[in-house]
Scaffold this motif. Sequence first.
Motif, PDB file in Angstrom:
ATOM      1  N   ILE A   1       0.838  -1.201   0.000  1.00  0.00           N
ATOM      2  CA  ILE A   1       0.000   0.000   0.000  1.00  0.00           C
ATOM      3  C   ILE A   1       0.876   1.257   0.000  1.00  0.00           C
ATOM      4  CG2 ILE A   1      -1.928  -1.129   1.148  1.00  0.00           C
ATOM      5  CD1 ILE A   1      -1.019   0.178   3.768  1.00  0.00           C
ATOM      6  N   ASN A   2       2.190   1.059   0.043  1.00  0.00           N
ATOM      7  CA  ASN A   2       3.141   2.161  -0.030  1.00  0.00           C
ATOM      8  C   ASN A   2       3.161   2.680  -1.459  1.00  0.00           C
ATOM      9  OD1 ASN A   2       5.522   3.708  -0.360  1.00  0.00           O
ATOM     10  ND2 ASN A   2       6.552   2.604   1.294  1.00  0.00           N
ATOM     11  N   SER A   3       2.849   3.946  -1.641  1.00  0.00           N
ATOM     12  CA  SER A   3       2.754   4.499  -2.991  1.00  0.00           C
ATOM     13  C   SER A   3       4.074   4.390  -3.753  1.00  0.00           C
ATOM     14  CB  SER A   3       2.297   5.966  -2.936  1.00  0.00           C
ATOM     15  OG  SER A   3       3.218   6.754  -2.199  1.00  0.00           O
ATOM     16  N   ASP A   4       5.196   4.357  -3.048  1.00  0.00           N
ATOM     17  CA  ASP A   4       6.491   4.238  -3.716  1.00  0.00           C
ATOM     18  C   ASP A   4       6.676   2.881  -4.380  1.00  0.00           C
ATOM     19  OD1 ASP A   4       7.317   6.791  -3.089  1.00  0.00           O
ATOM     20  OD2 ASP A   4       8.357   6.187  -1.257  1.00  0.00           O
ATOM     21  N   PHE A   5       6.071   1.840  -3.791  1.00  0.00           N
ATOM     22  CA  PHE A   5       6.311   0.483  -4.285  1.00  0.00           C
ATOM     23  C   PHE A   5       5.023  -0.265  -4.612  1.00  0.00           C
ATOM     24  CE2 PHE A   5      10.188   1.369  -1.753  1.00  0.00           C
ATOM     25  CZ  PHE A   5      11.103   1.292  -2.798  1.00  0.00           C
ATOM     26  N   LYS A   6       3.990   0.468  -4.959  1.00  0.00           N
ATOM     27  CA  LYS A   6       2.725  -0.167  -5.334  1.00  0.00           C
ATOM     28  C   LYS A   6       2.833  -0.878  -6.669  1.00  0.00           C
ATOM     29  CE  LYS A   6      -0.728   2.516  -6.555  1.00  0.00           C
ATOM     30  NZ  LYS A   6      -1.909   3.406  -6.487  1.00  0.00           N
TER      31      LYS A   6
END
Length: 331
Positions: free
Chosen positions: A221-226
Motif C-alpha cells: 500500500i506504499n505508494s512508492d512500491f505499489k
Amino acid sequence: MKSWSEFEGLYGLGNQGRELAGPNLVEAVFGFFANGGTSCHVVGTSGSDIDAYTAALAGLEKVPEVDIVAAPDLWKNESDAPAIARAIAGHCAQAGNRMALLHAKQGASPEDAAKTPGLFGLDETETQFTTVYYPWLNVPGVGGTARTVPPSGHMAGIWARTDAERGVFKAPANQDVRGALSIEKELTDAEQGPLNEAGVNCLRAFPGRGLLVWGARTLSINSDFKYLNVRRLVNFLTESIRTSTTWTSSEVNDDRLWAALRHSVTSFLTDQWKQGALQGRASDEAFYVICDQSNNTAESVKAGKVVVDFGVAPVRPAEFVHLGVTLAGRV
C-alpha cells in the motif's frame, strides 16, 4: 536450465515422469519458456508442507542470479499455503533482489481471490516484494491432456520477455499470454475493480485480442512500491551498484575513493535515464548520488565502511488513462 528440452531431458519426462514431477511444475516450466523465459532454476521439495519449502528456499539463497520465485504447487496443501507464501515473501524481502510470484487458489471466485493477500498475513516490507495473479489458465497440456494450471510459470516468462524487449522498468502488463487456451474465470470490469484495490493482478480475455495480463501491482500500500516495475527497477539498480562496486574493498577510504564512486554510480544511472527507466528532462531531475563527507563520517570510516546514497525518480505505468470528449453542437 536454459530451455524446455533441457528440462525434459533432465527429468526424463515421459507420461509417468510428468506425473511424478507434478503437473503444475511441468506446466509452469513449459509456460515459462513458451512466454519468453530464458533461464530457470528448479528446486524440488520433499513434500508440500512448510518445512519442505523452507529447505528449498534455503537452497535458493546460494543462487544470486535468481530474481523471481514462483511456487506452482502453492495451494497443493491448502492449510499450509499461507505459511508457505509468507516464507517465500520473507525470503525475497530479505534477499532484496527478487520477487515472490504467487497466485490465488484454483476455482476461487473474484471475491475470494481479493481476500488472498489477507490470508498470507505479510508485513509491509514483505508486501513490496510480493505479487498475486488470478485466475488460473486452461492449457492444452504438455502430454496432450488439457489441464487447468496456476498462472505463475506463464507470468514468470512474461516478466522475462518484457525485461528483454523493453527493460525491467517496463510494467509486464498488457502482454499476451502464450501457450494457454483460455482462463478459468472471465472477469468483468466491475469484478476486476476490487481485485485491483487488493493488489491482485488479473488475467483477462478480450474479444479479438486474446488473453492479456491486465495488472502489474505488488501487494504494497506504499505508494512508492505499489507498482511491480518500480520495485523491480529499484531491486535491479541496487543490486547492480552493489555488485559493480566490489572493487572498493581494501581501497583507501578517502575523497578520491568517494569521487570515483560518485562518478561510477552517476554514469550507471545516467545510462538508465537515457534508456527511459527514469523520469526527468535532465539527469539531475532523474536521480541524485551522494558519497562525500556528509554521509561518510569519521566514525564510519574508522569502522571500514563506505556509504553511497542514491535516489531515483522511476517511471510509473499509465494504469488508467482518462479521455475527455467535448461535442460541439449547432446553436
